[in-house]
Motif scaffolding. Structure first.
Motif, PDB file in Angstrom:
ATOM      1  N   LEU A 260       0.870  -1.232   0.120  1.00 13.56           N
ATOM      2  CA  LEU A 260      -0.077  -0.114  -0.061  1.00 13.56           C
ATOM      3  C   LEU A 260       0.683   1.293  -0.123  1.00 13.56           C
ATOM      4  CD1 LEU A 260      -2.679   1.532   0.151  1.00 13.56           C
ATOM      5  CD2 LEU A 260      -2.768   1.227   2.556  1.00 13.56           C
ATOM      6  N   GLN A 261       1.868   1.184   0.855  1.00 15.76           N
ATOM      7  CA  GLN A 261       2.858   2.605   0.846  1.00 15.76           C
ATOM      8  C   GLN A 261       3.522   2.550  -0.584  1.00 15.76           C
ATOM      9  OE1 GLN A 261       2.945   4.610   3.340  1.00 15.76           O
ATOM     10  NE2 GLN A 261       4.199   5.772   2.023  1.00 15.76           N
ATOM     11  N   GLU A 262       3.753   1.669  -1.180  1.00 12.32           N
ATOM     12  CA  GLU A 262       4.479   1.579  -2.420  1.00 12.32           C
ATOM     13  C   GLU A 262       3.690   2.245  -3.489  1.00 12.32           C
ATOM     14  OE1 GLU A 262       5.587  -2.259  -3.876  1.00 12.32           O
ATOM     15  OE2 GLU A 262       7.074  -2.361  -2.007  1.00 12.32           O
ATOM     16  N   MET A 263       2.189   1.841  -3.369  1.00 10.50           N
ATOM     17  CA  MET A 263       1.288   2.509  -4.451  1.00 10.50           C
ATOM     18  C   MET A 263       1.052   3.880  -4.004  1.00 10.50           C
ATOM     19  SD  MET A 263      -1.464  -0.946  -4.254  1.00 10.50           S
ATOM     20  CE  MET A 263      -2.811   0.034  -4.914  1.00 10.50           C
ATOM     21  N   LYS A 264       1.116   4.436  -2.819  1.00 14.28           N
ATOM     22  CA  LYS A 264       0.743   5.597  -2.562  1.00 14.28           C
ATOM     23  C   LYS A 264       2.136   6.424  -2.870  1.00 14.28           C
ATOM     24  CE  LYS A 264      -2.170   5.352   1.524  1.00 14.28           C
ATOM     25  NZ  LYS A 264      -2.173   5.647   3.204  1.00 14.28           N
ATOM     26  N   ASP A 265       3.327   5.880  -2.866  1.00 19.22           N
ATOM     27  CA  ASP A 265       4.353   6.634  -3.309  1.00 19.22           C
ATOM     28  C   ASP A 265       4.336   6.691  -4.933  1.00 19.22           C
ATOM     29  OD1 ASP A 265       5.402   6.891  -0.792  1.00 19.22           O
ATOM     30  OD2 ASP A 265       6.698   5.030  -0.786  1.00 19.22           O
ATOM     31  N   ASP A 266       3.825   5.718  -5.565  1.00 22.93           N
ATOM     32  CA  ASP A 266       4.089   5.847  -6.937  1.00 22.93           C
ATOM     33  C   ASP A 266       2.696   6.863  -7.361  1.00 22.93           C
ATOM     34  OD1 ASP A 266       5.574   3.839  -7.238  1.00 22.93           O
ATOM     35  OD2 ASP A 266       4.119   2.257  -7.738  1.00 22.93           O
ATOM     36  N   ASP A 267       1.956   7.097  -6.534  1.00 24.62           N
ATOM     37  CA  ASP A 267       0.884   8.132  -6.840  1.00 24.62           C
ATOM     38  C   ASP A 267       1.394   9.555  -6.625  1.00 24.62           C
ATOM     39  OD1 ASP A 267      -1.218   6.604  -7.755  1.00 24.62           O
ATOM     40  OD2 ASP A 267      -2.446   6.605  -5.691  1.00 24.62           O
ATOM     41  N   ASP A 268       2.130   9.690  -5.573  1.00 21.80           N
ATOM     42  CA  ASP A 268       2.971  10.903  -5.397  1.00 21.80           C
ATOM     43  C   ASP A 268       3.994  11.073  -6.325  1.00 21.80           C
ATOM     44  OD1 ASP A 268       1.654  11.028  -2.969  1.00 21.80           O
ATOM     45  OD2 ASP A 268       3.084  10.464  -1.613  1.00 21.80           O
ATOM     46  N   ASP A 269       4.717  10.225  -7.044  1.00 14.83           N
ATOM     47  CA  ASP A 269       5.395  10.418  -8.069  1.00 14.83           C
ATOM     48  C   ASP A 269       5.027  10.853  -9.411  1.00 14.83           C
ATOM     49  OD1 ASP A 269       7.692   9.813  -6.299  1.00 14.83           O
ATOM     50  OD2 ASP A 269       7.794   7.900  -7.247  1.00 14.83           O
ATOM     51  N   ASP A 270       3.689  10.057  -9.805  1.00 17.63           N
ATOM     52  CA  ASP A 270       2.991  10.640 -10.835  1.00 17.63           C
ATOM     53  C   ASP A 270       2.335  12.115 -10.830  1.00 17.63           C
ATOM     54  OD1 ASP A 270       3.358   8.225 -11.705  1.00 17.63           O
ATOM     55  OD2 ASP A 270       1.223   7.353 -11.027  1.00 17.63           O
ATOM     56  N   GLU A 271       2.088  12.622  -9.790  1.00 18.83           N
ATOM     57  CA  GLU A 271       1.440  13.982  -9.526  1.00 18.83           C
ATOM     58  C   GLU A 271       2.654  15.184  -9.755  1.00 18.83           C
ATOM     59  OE1 GLU A 271      -0.381  14.147  -5.669  1.00 18.83           O
ATOM     60  OE2 GLU A 271      -1.956  12.739  -6.386  1.00 18.83           O
ATOM     61  N   GLU A 272       3.915  14.747  -9.620  1.00 27.78           N
ATOM     62  CA  GLU A 272       4.903  15.746  -9.791  1.00 27.78           C
ATOM     63  C   GLU A 272       5.423  15.816 -11.078  1.00 27.78           C
ATOM     64  OE1 GLU A 272       8.165  14.133  -7.302  1.00 27.78           O
ATOM     65  OE2 GLU A 272       7.090  14.532  -5.451  1.00 27.78           O
TER      66      GLU A 272
END
Length: 64
Positions: A52-64
């Motif tokens: 779940l944390q990996e998925m959240k981190d991936d979302d944060d990377d996509d928003e940048e």
């Protein structure tokens, strides 16, 4: 005429058919089902939290 042109006379006398029997009504509970669903991933809680944390981190990377 213009977009969506129509003859206003077609709009007259549009009475809803309120004469129906209970038998004609739709029974929304006709196909109700009782049961349960289970899903076993074989992963531990810690592994799921990490994923779940990996998925959240991936979302944060996509928003940048």
């Amino acid at each position: 005429m213009g977009f969506g042109s129509y003859d206003e006379s077609e709009q007259e006398n549009q009475n809803a058919d309120a004469d129906y029997d209970e038998e004609d009504a739709v029974n929304v509970h006709q196909n109700d089902h009782d049961g349960s669903v289970s899903f076993d991933t074989g992963a531990s809680s810690g592994e799921l939290v990490d994923r779940l944390q990996e998925m959240k981190d991936d979302d944060d990377d996509d928003e940048e």
